[in-house]
Scaffold this motif. Sequence first.
Motif, PDB file in Angstrom:
ATOM      1  N   ALA A  89       3.540  19.620  -6.740  1.00 21.38           N
ATOM      2  CA  ALA A  89       2.522  20.606  -6.379  1.00 21.38           C
ATOM      3  C   ALA A  89       2.976  21.414  -5.169  1.00 21.38           C
ATOM      4  O   ALA A  89       2.714  22.623  -5.075  1.00 21.38           O
ATOM      5  CB  ALA A  89       1.191  19.905  -6.090  1.00 21.38           C
ATOM      6  N   ARG A 124      -5.266  14.590 -10.481  1.00 19.80           N
ATOM      7  CA  ARG A 124      -6.214  15.407  -9.721  1.00 19.80           C
ATOM      8  C   ARG A 124      -5.516  16.583  -9.050  1.00 19.80           C
ATOM      9  O   ARG A 124      -6.094  17.669  -8.920  1.00 19.80           O
ATOM     10  CB  ARG A 124      -6.941  14.541  -8.676  1.00 19.80           C
ATOM     11  CG  ARG A 124      -7.812  13.446  -9.315  1.00 19.80           C
ATOM     12  CD  ARG A 124      -8.574  12.645  -8.286  1.00 19.80           C
ATOM     13  NE  ARG A 124      -9.288  11.524  -8.902  1.00 19.80           N
ATOM     14  CZ  ARG A 124     -10.474  11.622  -9.477  1.00 19.80           C
ATOM     15  NH1 ARG A 124     -11.097  12.786  -9.508  1.00 19.80           N
ATOM     16  NH2 ARG A 124     -11.036  10.562 -10.021  1.00 19.80           N
ATOM     17  N   MET A 125      -4.283  16.383  -8.638  1.00 18.09           N
ATOM     18  CA  MET A 125      -3.512  17.480  -8.058  1.00 18.09           C
ATOM     19  C   MET A 125      -3.228  18.548  -9.114  1.00 18.09           C
ATOM     20  O   MET A 125      -3.292  19.747  -8.839  1.00 18.09           O
ATOM     21  CB  MET A 125      -2.210  16.957  -7.462  1.00 18.09           C
ATOM     22  CG  MET A 125      -2.408  16.010  -6.295  1.00 18.09           C
ATOM     23  SD  MET A 125      -0.862  15.232  -5.760  1.00 18.09           S
ATOM     24  CE  MET A 125      -0.040  16.613  -4.984  1.00 18.09           C
ATOM     25  N   TRP A 126      -2.908  18.093 -10.356  1.00 17.39           N
ATOM     26  CA  TRP A 126      -2.617  19.056 -11.420  1.00 17.39           C
ATOM     27  C   TRP A 126      -3.851  19.901 -11.757  1.00 17.39           C
ATOM     28  O   TRP A 126      -3.738  21.099 -12.006  1.00 17.39           O
ATOM     29  CB  TRP A 126      -2.135  18.321 -12.672  1.00 17.39           C
ATOM     30  CG  TRP A 126      -1.966  19.230 -13.863  1.00 17.39           C
ATOM     31  CD1 TRP A 126      -2.714  19.238 -14.991  1.00 17.39           C
ATOM     32  CD2 TRP A 126      -1.012  20.282 -14.017  1.00 17.39           C
ATOM     33  NE1 TRP A 126      -2.295  20.223 -15.849  1.00 17.39           N
ATOM     34  CE2 TRP A 126      -1.239  20.880 -15.280  1.00 17.39           C
ATOM     35  CE3 TRP A 126       0.019  20.773 -13.217  1.00 17.39           C
ATOM     36  CZ2 TRP A 126      -0.470  21.947 -15.750  1.00 17.39           C
ATOM     37  CZ3 TRP A 126       0.791  21.842 -13.688  1.00 17.39           C
ATOM     38  CH2 TRP A 126       0.535  22.410 -14.942  1.00 17.39           C
ATOM     39  N   HIS A 127      -5.025  19.288 -11.747  1.00 22.38           N
ATOM     40  CA  HIS A 127      -6.243  20.010 -12.117  1.00 22.38           C
ATOM     41  C   HIS A 127      -6.896  20.728 -10.932  1.00 22.38           C
ATOM     42  O   HIS A 127      -7.892  21.443 -11.124  1.00 22.38           O
ATOM     43  CB  HIS A 127      -7.254  19.050 -12.757  1.00 22.38           C
ATOM     44  CG  HIS A 127      -6.861  18.611 -14.136  1.00 22.38           C
ATOM     45  ND1 HIS A 127      -6.790  19.480 -15.200  1.00 22.38           N
ATOM     46  CD2 HIS A 127      -6.502  17.389 -14.623  1.00 22.38           C
ATOM     47  CE1 HIS A 127      -6.412  18.825 -16.284  1.00 22.38           C
ATOM     48  NE2 HIS A 127      -6.226  17.563 -15.964  1.00 22.38           N
ATOM     49  N   HIS A 128      -6.358  20.550  -9.733  1.00 19.62           N
ATOM     50  CA  HIS A 128      -6.941  21.206  -8.567  1.00 19.62           C
ATOM     51  C   HIS A 128      -6.856  22.730  -8.721  1.00 19.62           C
ATOM     52  O   HIS A 128      -5.881  23.265  -9.257  1.00 19.62           O
ATOM     53  CB  HIS A 128      -6.206  20.766  -7.300  1.00 19.62           C
ATOM     54  CG  HIS A 128      -6.932  21.130  -6.028  1.00 19.62           C
ATOM     55  ND1 HIS A 128      -6.931  22.402  -5.511  1.00 19.62           N
ATOM     56  CD2 HIS A 128      -7.675  20.374  -5.188  1.00 19.62           C
ATOM     57  CE1 HIS A 128      -7.653  22.421  -4.395  1.00 19.62           C
ATOM     58  NE2 HIS A 128      -8.113  21.195  -4.184  1.00 19.62           N
ATOM     59  N   ALA A 129      -7.887  23.416  -8.249  1.00 18.34           N
ATOM     60  CA  ALA A 129      -7.942  24.875  -8.395  1.00 18.34           C
ATOM     61  C   ALA A 129      -6.724  25.556  -7.785  1.00 18.34           C
ATOM     62  O   ALA A 129      -6.226  26.561  -8.315  1.00 18.34           O
ATOM     63  CB  ALA A 129      -9.221  25.408  -7.750  1.00 18.34           C
ATOM     64  N   ALA A 130      -6.221  25.033  -6.673  1.00 18.09           N
ATOM     65  CA  ALA A 130      -5.061  25.658  -6.031  1.00 18.09           C
ATOM     66  C   ALA A 130      -3.825  25.563  -6.928  1.00 18.09           C
ATOM     67  O   ALA A 130      -3.073  26.545  -7.072  1.00 18.09           O
ATOM     68  CB  ALA A 130      -4.797  24.986  -4.683  1.00 18.09           C
ATOM     69  N   THR A 131      -3.621  24.399  -7.549  1.00 15.89           N
ATOM     70  CA  THR A 131      -2.468  24.247  -8.439  1.00 15.89           C
ATOM     71  C   THR A 131      -2.616  25.133  -9.660  1.00 15.89           C
ATOM     72  O   THR A 131      -1.647  25.774 -10.095  1.00 15.89           O
ATOM     73  CB  THR A 131      -2.310  22.776  -8.870  1.00 15.89           C
ATOM     74  OG1 THR A 131      -2.183  21.960  -7.704  1.00 15.89           O
ATOM     75  CG2 THR A 131      -1.090  22.594  -9.745  1.00 15.89           C
ATOM     76  N   ARG A 132      -3.807  25.181 -10.239  1.00 18.83           N
ATOM     77  CA  ARG A 132      -4.021  26.053 -11.403  1.00 18.83           C
ATOM     78  C   ARG A 132      -3.738  27.510 -11.037  1.00 18.83           C
ATOM     79  O   ARG A 132      -3.151  28.269 -11.812  1.00 18.83           O
ATOM     80  CB  ARG A 132      -5.468  25.932 -11.931  1.00 18.83           C
ATOM     81  CG  ARG A 132      -5.972  24.522 -12.180  1.00 18.83           C
ATOM     82  CD  ARG A 132      -5.011  23.672 -12.990  1.00 18.83           C
ATOM     83  NE  ARG A 132      -4.659  24.289 -14.259  1.00 18.83           N
ATOM     84  CZ  ARG A 132      -3.517  24.084 -14.895  1.00 18.83           C
ATOM     85  NH1 ARG A 132      -2.605  23.289 -14.378  1.00 18.83           N
ATOM     86  NH2 ARG A 132      -3.276  24.670 -16.039  1.00 18.83           N
TER      87      ARG A 132
END
Length: 418
Positions: A89, A124-132
């Motif tokens: 991330a 949870r990191m993958w689905h976090h808005a910042a990562t998206r």
Amino acid sequence: MTKRILLIVSGGIAAYKSLELVRLLRKRGIAVRAVLTESAQKFVTPLSLGVLTEDHVYGDMFDLKEEREIGHIQLSRQADLVVVAPATANILARMAGGIADDLATTLLLATDKPVLAVPAMNVRMWHHAATRRNVAQLKADGVHVMEPDNGEMACGEFGKGRLPDPEAIAAEVARLLARPPAADPLAGQPDFEAADAPLAGRHVLVTAGPTHEPIDPVRYIANRSSGKQGFAIAAAAARAGARVTLVAGPVHLPTPPGVTRVDVETAREMLAAVEQALPADAAIMVAAVADWRAADAADQKLKKDGSGKPAPLALVENPDILATLGRHAKRPGLLVGFAAETQKIAEHARAKLARKGADWIVANDVSGPPGSSVMGGDSNSVHIVSKDGVESWDHLPKDAVATRLIEKVAHVLSASAH
């Protein structure tokens, strides 16, 4: 001529898989030069990577000897493809922001070659808005981003975020290396589209598999769709150079290389994911969506009451995804629906074509027993119904059906562009 990649390994627990990836790439005849971030060196040593690559492993931006002899600009441009695997991330965020604060990110900012990022991180990191947001920005910038796999994490959690299997990464690297080189974007010339990448620059949306409509926490309404035909079509579109979004119902199939996969369960979730993926140049709706769902799914398991009478089950109609797209403000330029029929195949498909507002209906006969050649099997016999008539194909493996259908899609989209 030997193809070369520059492999950037960033610091996640999946970094150890980079060793297997290098072995597989070398087995395919691809030369690998590696760069380790500072944190990656906590998981993988330069010595181990150097032995497998048979080349120097880079990591220090300020090693004057390396900088004098090869230079970070030259290093960034000697490869045919730059691969970031695993892409944490953190490095995705730095790539999206154009930050160049170490050798790896400086190379990424300086390169004029295609870039493939292979994410690996906590679910949870993958689905976090910042990562998206960062992934969306990278895709908009032309970076190829593989979809991470579902599974158990090193931290004990389960979900999407696992590094794809090294075999899948190697296959995607080989696919990208086989594509014709794009023109230098700094020269102001359009990218070259060759015959072997007829869908380059196009977005193809595919749905596949069944939907599961819950009755109670342990029971659901479904069908016998395996998802194989839809996954084969998504794979064929990716091989043709398209950016592919695959919205998949509950199936146990690996994500095809180069495909962005969105997993859903119900028809309503599938519709939402399809609309979220728009706009698209072509949409191929292969999924066998359940026509009905329980009006009120029970919160607890429904139990027998001893009366011998079945529990009441009220059904309501599910949204019609194909018809919704047919009248959508962002309707794809080419809209293809699938029709699984048990009788009067072409007749029912023609009626569906008019009713749904689609351009083609791909109809097949699913009247055979469970596990037959269509539902759950590996082959198919289809009829392409359009306003121009019916085109019937011989019985073929589903991969062959997919390739032939994507060739037809590419031809139509190419003709519409001129």
